[in-house]
Design a protein around this motif. Structure first.
Motif, mmCIF file in Angstrom:
data_model
loop_
_atom_site.group_PDB
_atom_site.id
_atom_site.type_symbol
_atom_site.label_atom_id
_atom_site.label_comp_id
_atom_site.label_asym_id
_atom_site.label_seq_id
_atom_site.Cartn_x
_atom_site.Cartn_y
_atom_site.Cartn_z
ATOM 1 N N ALA A 32 0.809 -1.204 0.052
ATOM 2 C CA ALA A 32 0.051 0.161 0.119
ATOM 3 C C ALA A 32 0.700 1.171 -0.255
ATOM 4 O O ALA A 32 0.456 2.474 -0.287
ATOM 5 C CB ALA A 32 -0.963 0.040 1.147
ATOM 6 N N HIS A 33 2.131 1.089 0.245
ATOM 7 C CA HIS A 33 3.091 2.246 0.421
ATOM 8 C C HIS A 33 2.362 3.360 1.236
ATOM 9 O O HIS A 33 2.515 4.468 1.122
ATOM 10 C CB HIS A 33 3.289 2.850 -0.948
ATOM 11 N N THR A 34 1.905 2.809 2.366
ATOM 12 C CA THR A 34 1.086 3.571 3.520
ATOM 13 C C THR A 34 2.397 4.541 4.237
ATOM 14 O O THR A 34 1.812 5.507 4.993
ATOM 15 C CB THR A 34 0.346 3.029 4.359
ATOM 16 N N ASN A 35 3.376 3.945 4.434
ATOM 17 C CA ASN A 35 4.479 4.708 4.922
ATOM 18 C C ASN A 35 5.533 5.228 4.357
ATOM 19 O O ASN A 35 6.635 5.759 4.566
ATOM 20 C CB ASN A 35 5.458 3.672 5.798
ATOM 21 N N ALA A 36 4.922 5.662 2.877
ATOM 22 C CA ALA A 36 5.734 6.473 1.960
ATOM 23 C C ALA A 36 6.172 7.721 2.493
ATOM 24 O O ALA A 36 7.403 8.084 2.432
ATOM 25 C CB ALA A 36 4.898 6.878 0.712
ATOM 26 N N TYR A 37 5.690 8.445 3.318
ATOM 27 C CA TYR A 37 5.912 9.911 3.970
ATOM 28 C C TYR A 37 7.137 9.651 4.944
ATOM 29 O O TYR A 37 8.060 10.665 4.775
ATOM 30 C CB TYR A 37 4.748 10.662 4.297
ATOM 31 N N HIS A 38 6.884 8.771 5.708
ATOM 32 C CA HIS A 38 7.902 8.337 6.638
ATOM 33 C C HIS A 38 8.907 8.075 6.061
ATOM 34 O O HIS A 38 10.222 8.499 6.501
ATOM 35 C CB HIS A 38 7.252 7.256 7.588
ATOM 36 N N ASN A 39 8.882 7.214 4.970
ATOM 37 C CA ASN A 39 10.342 6.657 4.362
ATOM 38 C C ASN A 39 10.926 7.786 3.649
ATOM 39 O O ASN A 39 12.179 7.803 3.768
ATOM 40 C CB ASN A 39 10.199 5.574 3.332
ATOM 41 N N TRP A 40 10.246 8.609 3.093
ATOM 42 C CA TRP A 40 10.829 9.884 2.243
ATOM 43 C C TRP A 40 11.572 10.823 3.273
ATOM 44 O O TRP A 40 12.510 11.320 3.101
ATOM 45 C CB TRP A 40 9.841 10.533 1.791
ATOM 46 N N TYR A 41 10.711 10.984 4.461
ATOM 47 C CA TYR A 41 11.521 11.772 5.448
ATOM 48 C C TYR A 41 12.870 11.406 6.092
ATOM 49 O O TYR A 41 13.609 12.022 6.200
ATOM 50 C CB TYR A 41 10.354 12.011 6.647
ATOM 51 N N LYS A 42 12.792 9.987 6.325
ATOM 52 C CA LYS A 42 13.927 9.143 6.863
ATOM 53 C C LYS A 42 15.074 9.313 5.750
ATOM 54 O O LYS A 42 16.286 9.636 6.160
ATOM 55 C CB LYS A 42 13.389 8.047 7.039
ATOM 56 N N LEU A 43 14.796 8.902 4.596
ATOM 57 C CA LEU A 43 15.561 9.132 3.519
ATOM 58 C C LEU A 43 16.531 10.390 3.594
ATOM 59 O O LEU A 43 17.528 10.773 3.305
ATOM 60 C CB LEU A 43 15.003 8.884 2.141
ATOM 61 N N HIS A 44 15.721 11.649 3.379
ATOM 62 C CA HIS A 44 16.261 13.094 3.325
ATOM 63 C C HIS A 44 17.002 13.154 4.505
ATOM 64 O O HIS A 44 18.188 14.018 4.329
ATOM 65 C CB HIS A 44 15.219 13.838 2.826
ATOM 66 N N LEU A 45 16.820 12.851 5.706
ATOM 67 C CA LEU A 45 17.534 12.786 6.934
ATOM 68 C C LEU A 45 18.840 12.352 6.646
ATOM 69 O O LEU A 45 19.882 12.769 7.021
ATOM 70 C CB LEU A 45 16.812 12.390 8.083
ATOM 71 N N ILE A 46 18.983 11.043 6.209
ATOM 72 C CA ILE A 46 20.194 10.448 5.794
ATOM 73 C C ILE A 46 20.968 11.118 4.956
ATOM 74 O O ILE A 46 22.089 11.302 5.041
ATOM 75 C CB ILE A 46 19.685 9.122 5.263
ATOM 76 N N LEU A 47 20.387 11.298 3.842
ATOM 77 C CA LEU A 47 21.105 12.149 2.650
ATOM 78 C C LEU A 47 21.586 13.348 3.071
ATOM 79 O O LEU A 47 22.902 13.709 2.930
ATOM 80 C CB LEU A 47 20.110 12.338 1.353
ATOM 81 N N ASN A 48 20.846 14.438 3.979
ATOM 82 C CA ASN A 48 21.330 15.588 4.326
ATOM 83 C C ASN A 48 22.526 15.463 5.456
ATOM 84 O O ASN A 48 23.299 16.232 5.439
ATOM 85 C CB ASN A 48 20.376 16.360 4.958
ATOM 86 N N ARG A 49 22.544 14.323 6.199
ATOM 87 C CA ARG A 49 23.635 14.162 6.985
ATOM 88 C C ARG A 49 24.723 13.845 6.526
ATOM 89 O O ARG A 49 25.940 14.232 6.592
ATOM 90 C CB ARG A 49 23.338 12.860 7.945
ATOM 91 N N HIS A 50 24.797 13.244 5.240
ATOM 92 C CA HIS A 50 26.183 12.995 4.459
ATOM 93 C C HIS A 50 26.218 14.076 3.396
ATOM 94 O O HIS A 50 27.696 14.443 3.147
ATOM 95 C CB HIS A 50 25.888 11.622 3.647
ATOM 96 N N ARG A 51 25.103 14.815 2.816
ATOM 97 C CA ARG A 51 25.701 16.025 2.298
ATOM 98 C C ARG A 51 26.246 16.962 2.798
ATOM 99 O O ARG A 51 27.121 17.835 2.450
ATOM 100 C CB ARG A 51 24.299 16.666 1.818
ATOM 101 N N ALA A 52 26.195 17.128 4.186
ATOM 102 C CA ALA A 52 26.752 18.254 5.350
ATOM 103 C C ALA A 52 28.294 17.907 5.287
ATOM 104 O O ALA A 52 29.018 18.807 5.601
ATOM 105 C CB ALA A 52 26.238 18.247 6.483
ATOM 106 N N ARG A 53 28.798 16.725 4.982
ATOM 107 C CA ARG A 53 30.331 16.448 5.188
ATOM 108 C C ARG A 53 30.935 17.444 4.006
ATOM 109 O O ARG A 53 30.681 17.478 2.987
ATOM 110 C CB ARG A 53 30.562 15.293 4.900
ATOM 111 N N SER A 54 31.981 17.712 4.721
ATOM 112 C CA SER A 54 33.042 18.444 3.578
ATOM 113 C C SER A 54 33.731 17.348 2.717
ATOM 114 O O SER A 54 33.888 16.319 3.024
ATOM 115 C CB SER A 54 33.983 19.327 4.325
#
Length: 299
Positions: A32-54
């Motif tokens: 059903a992909h009912t957790n799509a929003y939660h997964n999207w939020y979690k994904l972007h938290l991970i990516l932003n953490r790595h994006r912030a590295r020099s």
């Protein structure tokens, strides 16, 4: 649709196989992909953490020319706006169409790209060894890809690898299974350990995070194929057409177990809700390899 000959399969009293049961317990909302929003939020938290590295690059994306890795490359560049280093590993069985797909994507997306060749003679020895011991020759390729890309990322101070594979989408670990301990146990003393460096990760290299994109985004094979075909010039291939040895693998699987990867892939698509069981059964007859592949004598 997985047959009773599938390695490691069991069925409950209702005839439901262990892989469907496992899927329901691990990904209860997958259809059903009912957790799509939660997964999207979690994904972007991970990516932003790595994006912030020099550093020059946010992540490494392994590319094979196949549908999944090409979509990951597109998604990371165009949707997530990451700074990417694409890495291709030459295993000795890369198809011309796969290489063309990689080059088209690199050009269309404007990302940096590195090609790494595994030692051909050693790889052939490992293919032969695993084929003789396990009936499948893909484990050395899987181990080499994983360890070499980890090593490359670690050495270049990149702490994130984004891939298009996940247990949710792929087949069970009983086929072409690979981790470092299993790989080394199968090799035994037949090849000196110092020669196996490209196939086994050091502890510090395992700290490089591998993110499987299908865990976090809706993964529809048909829509993905249509998208990358029109956006980055990807051209379709037969299943796993990025590897010239894939038809041999399918042929040997069929000889040994009575099925090959199309059955396994279609069963995963049923579990994800992308197709019905009847649609999968209708497709199996056309997609399963039956004839001896032309590449077999070369292999």
């Amino acid at each position: 649709i997985l047959p009773s000959t599938y390695p490691g399969i069991t069925f409950d009293k209702k005839g439901v196989c262990v892989f469907c049961l496992r899927h329901r317990s691990r990904w209860p909302f997958a259809k059903a992909h009912t957790n799509a929003y939660h997964n999207w939020y979690k994904l972007h938290l991970i990516l932003n953490r790595h994006r912030a590295r020099s550093g020059r690059y946010d992540c490494v994306v392994p590319v094979s020319g196949g549908k999944d890795s090409m979509f990951v490359l597109y998604w990371c560049r165009e949707i997530a706006k990451l700074s990417i280093l694409a890495v291709h590993i030459d295993t000795g069985f890369v198809s011309a169409q796969a290489l063309e797909n990689v080059q088209n994507a690199i050009s269309a997306l404007g990302v940096d790209y590195v090609n790494i060749e595994l030692q051909d003679d050693l790889l052939k020895k490992l293919y032969r060894l695993f084929l003789a011991k396990t009936g499948d020759f893909c484990t050395p390729c899987t181990a080499g890809l994983r360890a070499t890309i980890r090593q490359f990322a670690f050495e270049n101070d990149i702490d994130l690898i984004v891939t298009g594979s996940s247990p949710q989408e792929e087949f069970s670990p009983y086929l072409a299974y690979s981790d470092d301990d299993y790989f080394l146990s199968m090799v035994g003393n037949e090849i000196p350990r110092e020669k196996l460096r490209p196939y086994v990760s050091k502890p510090e290299e395992r700290r490089v995070r591998t993110l499987a994109l299908p865990y976090y985004v809706v993964w529809n094979e048909e829509k993905i194929g249509h998208l990358i075909k029109h956006r980055i010039g990807w051209r379709p291939m037969v299943d796993h057409g990025d590897c010239l040895a894939s038809p041999v693998k399918g042929y040997l699987w069929t000889r040994r177990w009575g099925f090959a990867k199309p059955t396994v892939k279609l069963s995963a698509m049923i579990r994800q809700g992308h197709i019905t069981r009847k649609e999968a059964l209708d497709r199996i007859a056309d997609e399963e390899p039956r004839a001896e592949p032309p590449v077999l004598p070369y292999f």
